[in-house]
Design an enzyme around this catalytic site. Structure first.
Site, short mmCIF file in Angstrom:
data_model
loop_
_atom_site.label_atom_id
_atom_site.label_comp_id
_atom_site.label_asym_id
_atom_site.label_seq_id
_atom_site.Cartn_x
_atom_site.Cartn_y
_atom_site.Cartn_z
N GLU A 131 0.86 -1.19 0.00
CA GLU A 131 0.00 0.00 0.00
C GLU A 131 0.89 1.24 0.00
O GLU A 131 1.91 1.28 0.70
CB GLU A 131 -0.90 0.00 1.24
N GLU A 136 -2.72 11.70 3.22
CA GLU A 136 -3.50 11.14 4.33
C GLU A 136 -3.35 12.01 5.57
O GLU A 136 -2.27 12.53 5.86
CB GLU A 136 -3.06 9.71 4.65
#
Length: 349
Positions: A131, A136
């Site tokens: 990932e 974020e």
């Protein structure tokens, strides 16, 4: 300048840089953008207080739109049901192994209590194919956090980037790092995330993924490199990246492959909810879920506005050509130690 202008054509390169990437996918800014994604409608894997809706529901509720720019928002009108606030999570139908992903954003969610937005890439059978978290953050966080998640056996070096290393072991269950920490690098500028990003008019995130590692650059609005604007992006011109995940000890091809692109905005959950009590958001409500459920107008700015999303791949042999050309030029140019002058490879604008 004479040597440079005469050598580059011989090497098959332009005067503005080494061999460029070539466009593979342009996701566009019309409604066809959403044709290239699937809408995730299962319960949130991170335990968020969110109800992810399908495309028709999102369209009818005004959560998505596309007309020169792509809008993806959340319900900011209604008190949330017990299943959570309505939102959108989309996953590209196409997957990638390596490439250069360039996202031009005018606006992102973030800087709002209870929110947890992310722009990321993920492989199948998580975390076996890895990932990459490109954008974020949670709650009123003011800087971007970039993270890799992998199976055991992948660590990164602390160097070659302008951000701040948070954790170096990409394994999600590495001892001493906490569950799901991965290897993280934090930005240092408030222009990279949330409210600061939006107030500055947004910017561009460019993520280069090769066998040698993964690098992320951020360009604030008004500083986009000329090669990106020309559609011939060349990371060798961009200077030191914001984040560089280079191996301390990691076979990147063994840990990262077949990744799809994801946008989502969730609420509360393991991160935003988990740190609720330790930040400023605790003063606005006793719990994250209570605030998210009962304050719909707080989330009017919790939306993505995408100017463009493009994925580039190396032209045949371009990686080798860039390296060989750079080595050749350094050997030929009459500079001390065969090295270019400082600033030669600066990003330009």
């Amino acid at each position: 300048m004479y040597i440079r202008s005469t050598l580059l054509p011989i090497l098959g390169l332009s005067a503005t840089g080494m061999a460029a990437y070539v466009l593979e996918d342009d996701y566009g800014t019309s409604t066809s953008f959403f044709d290239k994604f699937s809408f995730f409608t299962a319960p949130d894997p991170t335990g968020g207080f969110v109800s992810y809706v399908d495309r028709n529901t999102a369209q009818n509720a005004g959560l998505i739109a596309a007309n020169g720019a792509v809008y993806m928002g959340v319900d900011h009108t209604n008190v949330a049901s017990s299943s959570g606030r309505q939102s959108v999570r989309i996953t590209s139908t196409k997957s990638y192994t390596h490439g250069l992903v360039i996202l031009d954003l005018a606006h992102m969610p973030g800087g709002i209590c209870g929110t947890w937005p992310a722009f990321w890439m993920v492989g199948p059978d998580w975390p076996s194919h890895g990932e990459i978290d490109i954008i974020e953050g949670v709650n009123t966080q003011s800087i971007n956090q970039m993270t890799l998640h992998s199976t055991d056996g992948c660590t990164i070096a602390n160097g070659g980037f302008t951000g701040t290393l948070l954790t170096s072991n990409c394994y999600d269950y590495a001892p001493g790092q906490g569950t799901n920490a991965g290897c993280g690098i934090a930005a240092t500028s408030s222009q990279t995330y949330g409210t600061g990003f939006n107030n500055a008019g947004g910017g561009i995130y460019a993520t280069e993924w090769t066998s040698a590692g993964i690098s992320i650059w951020f360009f604030p609005r008004g500083s986009t490199p000329l090669d990106i604007r020309a559609g011939t992006p060349n990371p060798t011109n961009w200077g030191t990246p914001l984040a560089r995940f280079a191996p301390g000890s990691c076979d990147f091809d063994a840990h990262f492959s077949e990744m799809q692109i994801v946008f989502d905005t969730t609420f509360c959950g393991g991160w935003a909810g988990g740190v609720w009590g330790s930040g400023s958001c605790a003063s606005v409500a006793s719990s994250c879920q209570d605030f998210v459920a009962n304050n719909p107008s707080a989330f009017q700015e919790a939306y993505w506005l995408i100017n463009s999303l493009k994925v580039y791949q190396d032209a045949p042999g371009a990686s080798k050509m860039r390296k060989n050309a750079t080595d050749h030029l350094h050997a030929q140019l009459p500079w001390e130690g065969g090295r270019p002058r400082p600033g030669r490879h600066g990003r330009g604008l």
